[in-house]
Write an enzyme that holds these catalytic residues in place. Structure first.
Site, PDB file in Angstrom:
ATOM      1  N   GLY A   1      33.381 -27.147 -16.395  1.00  0.00           N
ATOM      2  CA  GLY A   1      33.381 -28.518 -15.899  1.00  0.00           C
ATOM      3  C   GLY A   1      32.401 -29.386 -16.659  1.00  0.00           C
ATOM      4  O   GLY A   1      31.348 -28.905 -17.094  1.00  0.00           O
TER       5      GLY A   1
ATOM      6  N   GLY B   1      14.868 -14.114 -26.741  1.00  0.00           N
ATOM      7  CA  GLY B   1      14.744 -15.125 -25.699  1.00  0.00           C
ATOM      8  C   GLY B   1      16.065 -15.730 -25.285  1.00  0.00           C
ATOM      9  O   GLY B   1      17.133 -15.340 -25.759  1.00  0.00           O
TER      10      GLY B   1
ATOM     11  N   HIS C   1      -0.632   7.204   3.387  1.00  0.00           N
ATOM     12  CA  HIS C   1      -1.051   8.201   2.400  1.00  0.00           C
ATOM     13  C   HIS C   1      -0.100   9.385   2.433  1.00  0.00           C
ATOM     14  O   HIS C   1       0.335   9.789   3.507  1.00  0.00           O
ATOM     15  CB  HIS C   1      -2.468   8.679   2.722  1.00  0.00           C
ATOM     16  CG  HIS C   1      -2.951   9.777   1.828  1.00  0.00           C
ATOM     17  ND1 HIS C   1      -3.407   9.541   0.551  1.00  0.00           N
ATOM     18  CD2 HIS C   1      -3.038  11.124   2.038  1.00  0.00           C
ATOM     19  CE1 HIS C   1      -3.759  10.694   0.012  1.00  0.00           C
ATOM     20  NE2 HIS C   1      -3.547  11.672   0.891  1.00  0.00           N
TER      21      HIS C   1
END
Length: 472
Positions: free
Chosen positions: A117, A270, A444
């Site tokens: 579009g 990138g 833990h």
């Protein structure tokens, strides 16, 4: 589609930001139309980014763990890798999620249009498939694409971008990855696991440029064993297709090697925003002439008040979860609700092995800003859980305001860092202090303890890290 559509809200782009915005708007009673060039919603993240790469990284981790198991006395035969099955599994995950999103469009009565579009005017989108969409408000969520560098842009299937690499068409004997950022390292990890000899070349002096070097160090050490070579401070000056691959010329420090030929090359330098060829100039939507990011305010409004922009197309960081948050915010603003873009932190994760994750202010950034901070470190060598996993190379860091004790940043490197960072995000957003974290009981033996134990070192509460007392 030749018919014209009238809608309250047009969402241009069906990625994590686009469909999150469309679904929220529909839930709030707006008539919504979502337009995207892909056959099903999901955007780059689902179809050729986050999801397929993490599926392949999961397979790579399994392969690597079978090899690492030898140190535990567990020996497995070398894995037999069926690329067709692996590729089919990845594709099934994508299609399952995309089909579910398409069903959610139907359930929410969101009109889904598979087409490109372009804006014809400030209230009309012209569809490449025919017809137009007339709208009262619009959200641009068109995402980003791999950056193209002219010197690397040669017409050869042997030179891949991240989208092509994710197709996993073959296992090249040798693969050069140009770019030591997160995309290059993640894809390099996948190909190394399935049998390619991977070389990475990075222009700067460090892998993952910009990331806290202390967090990168454990990953860089592990990749030295997984990759064939890593060249830093090195520039690729030329790619040339020859009969048996791509001949590569490099220029950098300590580069005494002649031009090398690789079977495949992955260019991972990138991404760029998809802001061009949308007709923005025609309707007055402004974008930065250099970066091409659409300019938005704290409400994600563009220079045209009833048109908004979110996600990769609207600026860094280019992350799916940032886009999702922005999409929902834009809808709230459209509905007249009080909403503003003001996150204290946006988490980032590199899904290598080990993973790296961070949120908020990190130590390298604090140094650059010349901001005084307190830094708490907890080495995973002191973690019982890390030792049971055979992964004591990790580290957890907390960045704290020395005057208020408020938590400013959290960084982790180690298996599962991407899951662990969520605690840091909540703590930073809620304005927690390091003492708050230290006094919150963590289970833990877990890796989450490394966060509380790092905080404990700032308050003399650490059991596993001993600091010599200074004599008065």
């Amino acid at each position: 589609m030749a018919d014209n559509v009238e809608t309250d809200l047009l969402v241009l782009g069906g990625g994590p930001g686009g469909y999150a915005a469309a679904f929220l708007a529909a839930d709030r009673g707006l008539k919504v139309t979502m337009v995207d060039a892909t056959a099903k919603p999901g955007g780059v993240c689902l179809h050729c980014g986050c999801i397929p790469s993490k599926a392949l990284l999961h397979a790579a981790r399994i392969i690597t763990e079978t090899r690492d198991a030898a140190s535990w006395g567990l020996k497995f035969a070398p894995p037999q890798i069926d690329l067709n099955t692996l590729r089919a599994r990845k594709d099934k995950i994508i299609d399952t999620l995309a089909s579910h999103l398409l069903k959610l469009c139907k359930d929410r009565q969101v009109t889904w249009i598979n087409s490109r579009g372009t804006f014809e005017d400030a209230n009309t989108l012209a569809l490449a498939s025919g017809g137009k969409v007339r709208f009262k408000n619009a959200i641009i969520a068109t995402g980003s694409s791999p950056t193209k560098i002219p010197v690397f842009d040669i017409p050869s299937p042997r030179v891949m971008d991240s989208t092509a690499a994710l197709k996993l068409e073959s296992t090249p004997a040798t693969l050069l990855v140009i770019g030591g950022g997160y995309i290059g390292l993640e894809m390099g990890t996948v190909y190394a696991a399935i049998g390619s000899k991977v070389t990475v070349v990075e222009l700067t002096g460090s892998l993952l440029p910009g990331v806290d070097p202390e967090l990168v160090r454990p990953l860089a050490a592990r990749l030295q064993n997984q990759f064939q070579k890593i060249h830093l401070n090195t520039k690729v000056t030329k790619l040339e297709e020859v009969s048996n691959g791509i001949r590569v010329l490099m220029d950098g420090q300590d580069m005494n090697e002649p031009p090398t030929t690789y079977e495949r090359v992955l260019v991972a330098v990138g991404r760029r925003p998809n802001s061009l060829n949308l007709g923005l100039e025609k309707i007055g939507v402004q974008y930065d002439s250099k970066s091409k990011f659409i300019t938005v305010d704290e409400h994600r409004r563009t220079s045209v008040p009833h048109i908004y922009a979110i996600g990769d197309v609207a600026g860094e960081p280019m992350l799916a979860h940032k886009a999702t948050h922005e999409g929902k915010l834009a809808v709230q603003v459209i509905l007249g609700e009080a909403a503003v873009w003001d996150p204290r932190c946006i988490p980032a994760v590199v899904f290598t092995d080990p993973e790296i994750a961070w949120a908020g202010l990190m130590e390298n950034e604090a140094k650059r800003l010349k901001r005084e901070v307190s830094v708490a470190r907890f080495s995973w060598a002191a973690s019982g859980r890390a030792m049971t996993l055979g992964r004591t190379d990790g580290i957890t860091k907390l960045i704290v305001d020395p005057e208020t004790d408020r938590l400013l940043g959290v960084g982790l490197c180690g298996p599962g860092a991407g899951e662990l960072i969520a605690e840091g995000v909540v703590a930073i957003e809620m304005g927690a202090t390091s003492r708050d974290v230290a006094l919150s009981i963590h289970p833990h033996p877990t890796l989450t303890e490394t966060i509380s134990e790092a905080a404990e070192t700032l308050h003399g509460l650490s059991s596993h890290i001993y600091k010599v007392r200074r004599q008065k």
